[in-house]
Enzyme design. Structure first.
Site, PDB file in Angstrom:
ATOM      1  N   HIS A   1       0.744  -1.052  -0.036  1.00 33.53           N
ATOM      2  CA  HIS A   1       0.086   0.139  -0.048  1.00 33.53           C
ATOM      3  C   HIS A   1       0.843   1.440  -0.018  1.00 33.53           C
ATOM      4  O   HIS A   1       0.725   2.201  -0.700  1.00 33.53           O
ATOM      5  CB  HIS A   1      -1.030  -0.137   1.311  1.00 33.53           C
ATOM      6  N   CYS A   2       1.937   1.346   0.760  1.00 33.95           N
ATOM      7  CA  CYS A   2       2.958   2.345   0.963  1.00 33.95           C
ATOM      8  C   CYS A   2       3.592   2.812  -0.532  1.00 33.95           C
ATOM      9  O   CYS A   2       3.748   3.663  -0.868  1.00 33.95           O
ATOM     10  CB  CYS A   2       4.101   2.072   1.768  1.00 33.95           C
ATOM     11  N   SER A   3       3.651   1.884  -1.370  1.00 31.53           N
ATOM     12  CA  SER A   3       4.409   1.813  -2.645  1.00 31.53           C
ATOM     13  C   SER A   3       3.444   2.160  -3.791  1.00 31.53           C
ATOM     14  O   SER A   3       3.856   2.290  -4.984  1.00 31.53           O
ATOM     15  CB  SER A   3       5.094   0.784  -2.924  1.00 31.53           C
TER      16      SER A   3
END
Length: 366
Positions: free
Chosen positions: A357-359
């Protein structure tokens, strides 16, 4: 960077993006917001990603992290278009070779690092099928990392898409706020009510600014942890909205009592007692974290909940704990019926303090 922005504007015919604060959602009681940020599971036009290229950031770990980002991009591209931003010609060639032809790679929006969730704009919609984009004033997670190019990514993407662009009044990151798309958002105080982002701001002031940008009516705060990771404890690692009134929370094994374990249990307790903007008591679904992981890195993020929802699928991690991996897969499949749940081994990325999700950052269809 000004030359780069001018180039994008000439190429796509975009007017220079506004630098004024984002239009707010102030309205009378019961009146719907003019603009709002949807949940992650609405239909997407594409997913935005960023190619890791800086050895100054990743050192000897860079090749492995690149392999993991390429795997995520190829997997997402099975479900929807992917645009990968890269900073220069060499990085573009490198990304194309590893990501393959299904992923569009561009150097028109240069980046410093891979965390597109935090550097991309927040996309909003209105009731007439229009989108706009809001930059959250990315400052390297409180000036912990170089962010010269990353600070301009939100504007660059908006200009690329020819969307109206504005800046939020607060400083934060996309991963620091979770929204149900129905009037409720949640966040950690440690990340947003922090002098390294919003010096001198009270919690109420931060809350008002977040609600204005997200078109929401209620903020649910959890304390979080300051200074233990680069994000100051983004909520999207531990707690995620999956529908209005429904939240997933990952809990650690019972024998863990470190700061992160205590934080997760506190989030579960607070959210279990919380109500949303519509007055509903939240339904909190427990996801058990893995008992064992393959990595020994102290920054390793063992989160099943740092997943990315795509058109027809959910992309999440697996850690080699067969029972817990399968239990997490089943829970996500139940929460997102009709979507294929794909679990990836991206240990090298997650040893860097973030995950899938962060990327990634989804761009919703208008």
């Amino acid at each position: 960077m000004s030359d780069s922005r001018s180039f994008i504007s000439r190429l796509f015919g975009a007017a220079p993006a506004s630098t004024t604060p984002a239009p707010t959602a102030h309205r009378s009681a019961g009146e719907p917001p003019q603009w709002w940020v949807d949940r992650d599971d609405v239909p997407h036009a594409r997913t935005w990603m960023s190619w890791p290229s800086r050895r100054s950031v990743w050192g000897r770990r860079l090749p492995g992290v690149q392999q993991d980002i390429a795997l995520i991009a190829r997997t997402v591209a099975r479900f929807e278009p992917v645009v990968m931003c890269a900073p220069d010609d060499y990085s573009v060639r490198e990304a194309r070779a590893l990501c393959g032809p299904a992923v569009t790679v561009t150097e028109e929006i240069p980046t410093d690092d891979l965390w597109m969730r935090d550097t991309a704009p927040v996309f909003r919609r209105d009731g007439r099928g229009r989108l706009d984009a809001v930059g959250l004033n990315f400052n390297g997670w409180g000036n912990k990392q170089t962010h010269r190019d990353d600070a301009e990514v939100a504007r660059g993407i908006a200009e690329h898409l020819r969307l109206p662009f504005s800046y939020a009044e607060f400083t934060g990151e996309g991963g620091s706020v979770e929204t149900d798309g129905d009037g409720t958002v949640m966040a950690t105080e440690s990340s947003l009510v922090n002098k390294n982002r919003n010096r001198g701001w009270s919690r109420d002031e931060v809350e008002e600014a977040v609600l204005d940008v997200y078109g929401a009516d209620k903020m649910i705060w959890v304390p979080g942890i300051k200074g233990r990771d680069i994000t100051d404890d983004h909520i999207d690692v531990t707690s995620r909205f999956v529908a209005p009134g429904v939240v997933l929370v990952q809990l650690p094994p019972a024998d863990r009592n470190d700061a992160w374990a205590r934080d997760a249990r506190e989030q579960f307790d607070i959210l279990s007692r919380a109500t949303d903007a519509r007055g509903r008591r939240l339904r909190v679904i427990r996801v058990d974290g893995p008992d064992e992981v393959r990595s020994r890195d102290s920054e390793f993020v063992d989160s099943y909940l740092n997943f990315h929802v795509v058109n027809g699928g959910v992309i999440t991690a697996q850690f080699g704990d067969r029972a817990k991996d399968e239990a997490a897969r089943r829970t996500l499949a139940e929460c997102f019926p009709g979507r294929e749940v794909v679990q990836l081994d991206v240990d090298r990325l997650m040893a860097g303090g973030g995950g899938i999700h962060c990327s990634t950052m989804q761009e919703p269809l208008p």
